[in-house]
Design a protein around this motif. Structure first.
Motif, PDB file in Angstrom:
ATOM      1  N   SER A  69       0.828  -1.208   0.000  1.00  0.00           N
ATOM      2  CA  SER A  69       0.000   0.000   0.000  1.00  0.00           C
ATOM      3  C   SER A  69       0.863   1.258   0.000  1.00  0.00           C
ATOM      4  N   ALA A  70       1.929   1.266   0.803  1.00  0.00           N
ATOM      5  CA  ALA A  70       2.811   2.429   0.884  1.00  0.00           C
ATOM      6  C   ALA A  70       3.504   2.702  -0.444  1.00  0.00           C
ATOM      7  N   ALA A  71       3.705   1.643  -1.233  1.00  0.00           N
ATOM      8  CA  ALA A  71       4.362   1.789  -2.543  1.00  0.00           C
ATOM      9  C   ALA A  71       3.356   2.097  -3.651  1.00  0.00           C
ATOM     10  N   GLY A  72       2.091   2.221  -3.284  1.00  0.00           N
ATOM     11  CA  GLY A  72       1.063   2.524  -4.278  1.00  0.00           C
ATOM     12  C   GLY A  72       0.665   1.330  -5.124  1.00  0.00           C
ATOM     13  N   ILE A  73       0.936   0.138  -4.636  1.00  0.00           N
ATOM     14  CA  ILE A  73       0.591  -1.092  -5.368  1.00  0.00           C
ATOM     15  C   ILE A  73      -0.753  -1.583  -4.874  1.00  0.00           C
ATOM     16  N   GLU A  74      -1.735  -1.622  -5.778  1.00  0.00           N
ATOM     17  CA  GLU A  74      -3.103  -1.941  -5.390  1.00  0.00           C
ATOM     18  C   GLU A  74      -3.354  -3.433  -5.212  1.00  0.00           C
ATOM     19  N   LYS A  75      -2.650  -4.263  -5.977  1.00  0.00           N
ATOM     20  CA  LYS A  75      -2.869  -5.703  -5.861  1.00  0.00           C
ATOM     21  C   LYS A  75      -1.605  -6.456  -6.235  1.00  0.00           C
ATOM     22  N   PRO A  76      -1.444  -7.658  -5.726  1.00  0.00           N
ATOM     23  CA  PRO A  76      -0.249  -8.449  -6.021  1.00  0.00           C
ATOM     24  C   PRO A  76      -0.106  -8.755  -7.514  1.00  0.00           C
ATOM     25  N   ALA A  77       1.121  -8.920  -7.931  1.00  0.00           N
ATOM     26  CA  ALA A  77       1.433  -9.190  -9.341  1.00  0.00           C
ATOM     27  C   ALA A  77       0.845 -10.523  -9.799  1.00  0.00           C
ATOM     28  N   THR A  78       0.479 -10.573 -11.077  1.00  0.00           N
ATOM     29  CA  THR A  78      -0.045 -11.814 -11.656  1.00  0.00           C
ATOM     30  C   THR A  78       0.858 -12.361 -12.756  1.00  0.00           C
ATOM     31  N   THR A  79       1.868 -11.579 -13.171  1.00  0.00           N
ATOM     32  CA  THR A  79       2.869 -12.063 -14.130  1.00  0.00           C
ATOM     33  C   THR A  79       4.228 -11.924 -13.466  1.00  0.00           C
ATOM     34  N   TRP A  80       5.200 -12.718 -13.913  1.00  0.00           N
ATOM     35  CA  TRP A  80       6.530 -12.643 -13.298  1.00  0.00           C
ATOM     36  C   TRP A  80       7.220 -11.318 -13.624  1.00  0.00           C
ATOM     37  N   ALA A 192       6.246  -9.728  13.712  1.00  0.00           N
ATOM     38  CA  ALA A 192       5.978  -8.301  13.538  1.00  0.00           C
ATOM     39  C   ALA A 192       4.950  -8.019  12.456  1.00  0.00           C
ATOM     40  N   VAL A 193       4.680  -8.986  11.580  1.00  0.00           N
ATOM     41  CA  VAL A 193       3.738  -8.741  10.488  1.00  0.00           C
ATOM     42  C   VAL A 193       2.340  -9.290  10.779  1.00  0.00           C
ATOM     43  N   LYS A 194       2.071  -9.683  12.004  1.00  0.00           N
ATOM     44  CA  LYS A 194       0.741 -10.172  12.338  1.00  0.00           C
ATOM     45  C   LYS A 194      -0.300  -9.120  11.969  1.00  0.00           C
ATOM     46  N   GLY A 195      -1.322  -9.547  11.226  1.00  0.00           N
ATOM     47  CA  GLY A 195      -2.371  -8.632  10.805  1.00  0.00           C
ATOM     48  C   GLY A 195      -1.984  -7.748   9.638  1.00  0.00           C
ATOM     49  N   LYS A 196      -0.771  -7.920   9.126  1.00  0.00           N
ATOM     50  CA  LYS A 196      -0.273  -7.067   8.039  1.00  0.00           C
ATOM     51  C   LYS A 196       0.080  -7.877   6.794  1.00  0.00           C
ATOM     52  N   TYR A 197      -0.357  -9.111   6.731  1.00  0.00           N
ATOM     53  CA  TYR A 197      -0.006  -9.945   5.584  1.00  0.00           C
ATOM     54  C   TYR A 197      -1.223 -10.704   5.087  1.00  0.00           C
ATOM     55  N   LYS A 198      -1.168 -11.070   3.831  1.00  0.00           N
ATOM     56  CA  LYS A 198      -2.163 -11.934   3.217  1.00  0.00           C
ATOM     57  C   LYS A 198      -1.442 -12.873   2.256  1.00  0.00           C
ATOM     58  N   TYR A 199      -2.183 -13.850   1.743  1.00  0.00           N
ATOM     59  CA  TYR A 199      -1.654 -14.743   0.725  1.00  0.00           C
ATOM     60  C   TYR A 199      -2.302 -14.435  -0.618  1.00  0.00           C
ATOM     61  N   ALA A 200      -1.590 -14.745  -1.682  1.00  0.00           N
ATOM     62  CA  ALA A 200      -2.109 -14.600  -3.039  1.00  0.00           C
ATOM     63  C   ALA A 200      -1.487 -15.675  -3.911  1.00  0.00           C
ATOM     64  N   LEU A 201      -2.090 -15.928  -5.065  1.00  0.00           N
ATOM     65  CA  LEU A 201      -1.478 -16.836  -6.026  1.00  0.00           C
ATOM     66  C   LEU A 201      -0.135 -16.277  -6.465  1.00  0.00           C
ATOM     67  N   MET A 202       0.827 -17.137  -6.672  1.00  0.00           N
ATOM     68  CA  MET A 202       2.052 -16.706  -7.324  1.00  0.00           C
ATOM     69  C   MET A 202       1.731 -16.394  -8.783  1.00  0.00           C
ATOM     70  N   PRO A 203       2.554 -15.591  -9.454  1.00  0.00           N
ATOM     71  CA  PRO A 203       2.292 -15.281 -10.871  1.00  0.00           C
ATOM     72  C   PRO A 203       2.137 -16.545 -11.707  1.00  0.00           C
TER      73      PRO A 203
END
Length: 346
Positions: A69-80, A192-203
């Motif tokens: 979010s701080a880097a302005g990235i709205e969603k995780p990458a879907t391509t490598w 330290a990242v409790k509540g600050k992480y999620k999972y997503a599909l790898m690209p």
């Protein structure tokens, strides 16, 4: 016996385990009680299966929601390619875009196989091994490039195993931690990242592409988990199948997940977990997993894919892997793997 999914082809090649026909599947409560994708490495085809899915361990990537979010990235990458570009934006100071483990015994080959199959190279293609294919060379160049060219991973990761990469992500020192699973939840929830992480599909789109090319498969993960097999020499086959039926029941599988964090192979149990926001990406990854080639030579081929990385560690430590060195390593491992495949087909 319990077998890792990628070992199932080797077990099958021995001829020592019961082939599952209608009678055996009926004893287990029916083939349709299992997640369809989990059956993808039960045998070479639907008529010749020995593996009964027990648990699933599909791979996903963890990401730090605050850093993206701080880097302005709205969603995780879907391509490598997008993944690498995002990692560059996320790298600053002692914070890196990606936490990877180049010296891990299991992780590296999975990146290479995944990028290769996404681009149309299954590594074992009929009677030919394709380790020295340009597609797979591109995969290694991408994977190595994160440390040598893009500078998006900690240089120390050249000597890391997976737990060290996990520790870096858990400390908030990396934005992405690919090639993990929900088994990392207890460690991350105590960090330290409790509540600050999620999972997503790898690209699922290979390097250099914006979509999967012809023949490419959008593989989210290798088909990973455990199969159960019954020895053909057993005098208690009915009892063995009754036991397997019991431990693959919905409630037992859900309890096993609760205690051990292993995803169910039982279709009803897996469906019940779909509402769990943290687990849902792993279930989706499992459904979009692709089995490694069903060949008795796969163990040797997998080792060759790993060996290219192992042999490149000194080069990675020095900051670059030359084209000549990479090409020679691919050529050497191609020869070894082709010999293994030829032997397995005799």
């Amino acid at each position: 016996y319990g077998l890792g999914t990628t070992f199932t082809p080797t077990a099958y090649s021995t001829g020592a385990f019961v082939k599952l026909g209608d009678n055996e599947w009926n004893q287990l409560g029916g083939k349709d009680r299992f997640v369809p994708a989990a059956l993808g490495i039960s045998g070479p085809d639907e008529s010749n299966q020995i593996g009964i899915p027990f648990v699933s361990r599909p791979f996903v990537m963890a990401y730090n929601t605050e850093l993206l979010s701080a880097a302005g990235i709205e969603k995780p990458a879907t391509t490598w390619d997008e993944f690498t570009e995002q990692a560059k934006k996320l790298t600053k100071g002692d914070q890196y875009g990606i936490a990877v483990a180049y010296k891990d015994n299991f992780d590296p080959w999975k990146y290479i196989w995944g990028m290769s199959i996404q681009a149309g190279n299954p590594i074992i293609d009929g009677s030919k091994v394709r380790i020295d294919d340009s597609i797979t060379k591109k995969a290694y160049e991408t994977y190595f490039g994160w440390v040598t060219k893009d500078k998006v991973v900690d240089p120390s990761s050249v000597g890391w195993a997976n737990p060290q990469a996990l520790a870096a992500f858990a400390a908030g020192k990396a934005a992405y931690f690919p090639m993990t699973s929900p088994l990392s939840i207890p460690a991350l929830d105590a960090s330290a990242v409790k509540g600050k992480y999620k999972y997503a599909l790898m690209p699922t789109v290979p390097p250099g592409e914006s979509s999967n090319p012809s023949g490419g498969k959008p593989a989210a993960s290798i088909l990973s988990g455990d199969n159960l097999v019954v020895a053909d020499y057993s005098k208690q086959k009915d009892l063995a199948f009754a036991f397997i039926k019991m431990i693959t029941e919905k409630d037992v599988q859900l309890n096993y997940f609760k205690v051990f964090g292993q995803l169910p192979a039982n279709q009803e149990a897996a469906k019940e977990l779909e509402t769990n926001e943290m687990i849902a990406p792993a279930l989706e990854s499992g459904a979009k997993s692709v089995a490694t080639p069903f060949s008795g030579a796969w163990g040797d081929v997998q080792l060759s894919l790993t060996n290219v990385v192992v042999q490149s560690i000194p080069d990675l430590s020095s900051g670059s892997v030359s084209d000549a060195n990479l090409s020679q390593r691919l050529k050497d491992e191609q020869a070894k793997s082709q010999t293994a495949l030829d032997r397995a087909k005799k």
